[in-house]
Scaffold this motif. Structure first.
Motif, mmCIF file in Angstrom:
data_model
loop_
_atom_site.group_PDB
_atom_site.id
_atom_site.type_symbol
_atom_site.label_atom_id
_atom_site.label_comp_id
_atom_site.label_asym_id
_atom_site.label_seq_id
_atom_site.Cartn_x
_atom_site.Cartn_y
_atom_site.Cartn_z
ATOM 1 N N GLY A 92 0.750 -1.064 0.251
ATOM 2 C CA GLY A 92 -0.222 -0.722 0.163
ATOM 3 C C GLY A 92 0.965 1.156 0.370
ATOM 4 N N THR A 93 0.284 2.402 -0.149
ATOM 5 C CA THR A 93 0.987 3.633 -0.648
ATOM 6 C C THR A 93 1.066 4.203 0.303
ATOM 7 N N ASP A 94 0.414 3.592 2.165
ATOM 8 C CA ASP A 94 1.134 4.650 3.678
ATOM 9 C C ASP A 94 1.909 4.097 3.960
ATOM 10 N N ILE A 95 2.738 2.877 3.615
ATOM 11 C CA ILE A 95 3.849 2.206 4.518
ATOM 12 C C ILE A 95 5.219 3.211 5.065
ATOM 13 N N ASP A 96 5.405 2.976 5.708
ATOM 14 C CA ASP A 96 6.900 3.951 6.599
ATOM 15 C C ASP A 96 7.758 2.850 5.338
ATOM 16 N N SER A 97 8.161 3.824 4.788
ATOM 17 C CA SER A 97 9.498 3.186 3.565
ATOM 18 C C SER A 97 10.549 4.609 3.648
ATOM 19 N N PHE A 98 11.472 3.827 3.025
ATOM 20 C CA PHE A 98 12.573 4.513 3.098
ATOM 21 C C PHE A 98 13.684 3.507 1.677
ATOM 22 N N ASN A 99 14.523 4.231 1.263
ATOM 23 C CA ASN A 99 15.665 3.325 0.162
ATOM 24 C C ASN A 99 16.667 3.312 0.000
ATOM 25 N N GLU A 100 17.535 2.475 -0.754
ATOM 26 C CA GLU A 100 18.214 2.255 -0.260
ATOM 27 C C GLU A 100 19.228 1.819 -2.132
ATOM 28 N N LEU A 101 20.852 2.147 -2.504
ATOM 29 C CA LEU A 101 20.321 2.500 -3.972
ATOM 30 C C LEU A 101 21.508 0.869 -4.379
ATOM 31 N N THR A 102 21.875 -0.114 -3.425
ATOM 32 C CA THR A 102 22.168 -0.889 -3.851
ATOM 33 C C THR A 102 21.089 -2.104 -2.626
ATOM 34 N N PHE A 103 21.728 -3.104 -4.083
ATOM 35 C CA PHE A 103 21.400 -4.656 -2.744
ATOM 36 C C PHE A 103 21.890 -5.483 -2.041
ATOM 37 N N ARG A 104 22.552 -4.740 -1.638
ATOM 38 C CA ARG A 104 23.230 -4.789 -0.587
ATOM 39 C C ARG A 104 23.106 -4.497 0.833
ATOM 40 N N GLY A 136 17.608 -14.869 -14.501
ATOM 41 C CA GLY A 136 17.888 -14.269 -12.812
ATOM 42 C C GLY A 136 18.733 -12.914 -12.604
ATOM 43 N N ILE A 137 18.819 -12.571 -11.193
ATOM 44 C CA ILE A 137 19.964 -12.039 -11.159
ATOM 45 C C ILE A 137 20.104 -12.276 -9.676
ATOM 46 N N SER A 138 21.583 -12.370 -10.514
ATOM 47 C CA SER A 138 22.375 -13.946 -10.023
ATOM 48 C C SER A 138 22.703 -12.941 -8.150
ATOM 49 N N ASP A 139 23.011 -11.881 -8.181
ATOM 50 C CA ASP A 139 23.732 -10.779 -6.484
ATOM 51 C C ASP A 139 22.752 -11.343 -5.464
ATOM 52 N N ILE A 140 21.932 -10.887 -6.041
ATOM 53 C CA ILE A 140 20.641 -11.964 -4.946
ATOM 54 C C ILE A 140 20.419 -12.923 -4.585
ATOM 55 N N TYR A 141 20.902 -14.008 -5.081
ATOM 56 C CA TYR A 141 20.832 -14.976 -4.692
ATOM 57 C C TYR A 141 22.060 -15.504 -3.632
ATOM 58 N N ASP A 142 22.856 -14.776 -4.396
ATOM 59 C CA ASP A 142 24.046 -14.622 -3.133
ATOM 60 C C ASP A 142 23.839 -13.651 -1.482
ATOM 61 N N LEU A 143 23.192 -13.200 -2.137
ATOM 62 C CA LEU A 143 23.664 -11.985 -1.271
ATOM 63 C C LEU A 143 22.080 -12.773 0.228
ATOM 64 N N LEU A 144 21.161 -13.257 -0.553
ATOM 65 C CA LEU A 144 20.279 -13.817 0.296
ATOM 66 C C LEU A 144 20.991 -14.721 1.870
ATOM 67 N N LEU A 145 22.167 -15.440 0.756
ATOM 68 C CA LEU A 145 22.728 -16.702 1.914
ATOM 69 C C LEU A 145 23.893 -16.400 3.081
ATOM 70 N N GLU A 146 24.545 -14.618 2.538
ATOM 71 C CA GLU A 146 25.447 -13.656 2.826
ATOM 72 C C GLU A 146 24.592 -13.034 4.051
ATOM 73 N N TYR A 147 23.714 -12.594 4.419
ATOM 74 C CA TYR A 147 23.011 -12.003 5.532
ATOM 75 C C TYR A 147 21.850 -12.864 6.127
ATOM 76 N N ASP A 148 21.697 -13.738 5.632
ATOM 77 C CA ASP A 148 20.823 -15.450 5.789
ATOM 78 C C ASP A 148 19.352 -14.470 6.679
ATOM 79 N N ASN A 149 18.944 -13.777 5.191
ATOM 80 C CA ASN A 149 17.543 -13.577 5.370
ATOM 81 C C ASN A 149 16.757 -14.172 4.390
#
Length: 378
Positions: free
Chosen positions: A130-142, A167-180
């Motif tokens: 939804g558009t009312d969510i409290d959000s912020f942005n970051e400029l890199t996947f990491r 697929g965007i391969s960086d995302i797969y690697d980062l999922l493991l690195e950051y345990d999300n």
């Protein structure tokens, strides 16, 4: 003259004997499982199986039959293990995940998205939360991964796959690195536009900026206008912002109509991606092991040694448990030459018996395995 009918009758007779012996062997495999249960022994004993395959191969009369025998018994032993996994109730790799009715979203929930204001990722976030969510942005996947892992955001929104460029391969690697963990997904229709300043024309452009993915998605248009230099940039929205700030009418950006509105640019040409059905799948990530009770797609990652047949052995666990595999990606493992990590999506829920049994088998036989999430697919 060979009697074909007689030969077929002989094959049928032998096949019946094989089936009878196979059933006898599987009954004995149950006894083996009971013993392993009583002593706490693992099902998979690689050294024992390798030795047995070598012995069985040596019984064959020629080299061709040796390989045939070893291939046959490799599959028979694999099937035997699958039976034993149903009996030896080792702990499931998904045991630590919690099933919930819906994602916890409150007035205090924070969401981080990738890129500048005006990105498709922001559009995905607004579609999902939804558009009312409290959000912020970051400029890199990491940075998005870090914000979620550190708890500065409850959820993160990232692109993971495009229908045209994969697929965007960086995302797969980062999922493991950051345990999300993946807790949701949303698909956004992509309509890339060429954005420029007032007074700009396509004929007078010298440079176009965008994220590498949109540049690939618009490759045909850019080839037709090869006098325009392509330059990779942080995101589609960041590219639009750069064009606005530089104030150079020979520059353009590839991005969304939303980005054009955000940064006061005009649309020089709409829908320049070569595939009109182009869409991007985004994932919603959290640092909690949670999944919706009605989730129907499981994402896992496992590692394998570089050896013939190892990938087939892993995928066979899905086959024998009637699980439909909908995606597979491979990534090299850093520091291990020619060894690979595989990311697989299969239909199912972590509470399903078939999923539990497949994961149990993969856990025993892979170098490592991890559940990345269980979501309700779109």
């Amino acid at each position: 003259m060979v009697d074909l009918l007689k030969s077929r009758e002989d094959i049928d007779r032998i096949d019946r004997q094989i089936i009878s012996l196979l059933e006898e062997r599987m009954d004995i495999a149950k006894n083996v499982a009971e013993y392993k249960i009583s002593v706490g022994k693992k099902v998979y004993d690689k050294q024992r199986e390798d030795e047995k395959l070598e012995t069985l191969g040596s019984l064959a009369s020629n080299e061709f039959n040796k390989h045939a025998a070893q291939e046959l018994f490799t599959q028979i032993m694999s099937i035997s293990r699958k039976l034993q996994y149903t009996l030896v109730k080792t702990e499931s790799v998904s045991k630590s995940f919690e099933a919930i009715d819906k994602l916890p979203i409150t007035a205090d929930t924070k969401v981080v998205f990738f890129g500048q204001e005006g990105t498709y990722t922001q559009q995905c976030m607004e579609d999902y939360f939804g558009t009312d969510i409290d959000s912020f942005n970051e400029l890199t996947f990491r940075k998005v991964m870090e914000a979620v892992k550190e708890g500065r955001a409850d959820y993160g929104v990232l692109p993971i796959e495009n229908s045209s460029t994969g697929g965007i391969s960086d995302i797969y690697d980062l999922l493991l690195e950051y345990d999300n963990y993946i807790v949701g997904e949303h698909v956004v229709q992509i309509q890339n536009a060429l954005l420029g300043l007032e007074g700009a024309t396509i004929e007078n452009l010298k440079t176009v900026y965008s994220h590498p993915q949109p540049l690939m998605q618009c490759a045909k248009f850019l080839e037709e206008h090869d006098y325009i230099e392509k330059k990779e940039y942080l995101s589609t929205a960041a590219s639009a912002k750069k064009v606005m700030e530089d104030g150079d009418i020979t520059q353009a950006a590839i991005g969304s109509k939303k980005a054009a509105g955000c940064y006061g640019l005009k649309i020089l040409k709409d829908s320049i991606n070569f595939d009109n059905t182009n869409c991007t799948r985004f994932i919603i990530i959290a640092n909690q092991k949670i999944f919706l009770k009605d989730a129907n797609k499981v994402s896992i990652c496992f590692e394998l040694p570089h050896k013939s047949g190892t990938l087939y052995n892993m995928l066979s666990h899905f086959i024998y448990n009637n699980l439909n595999m909908v995606k597979i990606e491979s990534r090299p493992i850093n520091g291990k030459n020619f060894e690979y990590r595989f990311f697989v999506d299969v239909e199912g829920n972590l509470c399903d018996a078939g999923v539990i049994n497949a994961l149990r088998g993969i856990k025993e036989e892979a170098s490592s395995v991890r559940v990345l999430g269980n979501i309700k697919k779109e």
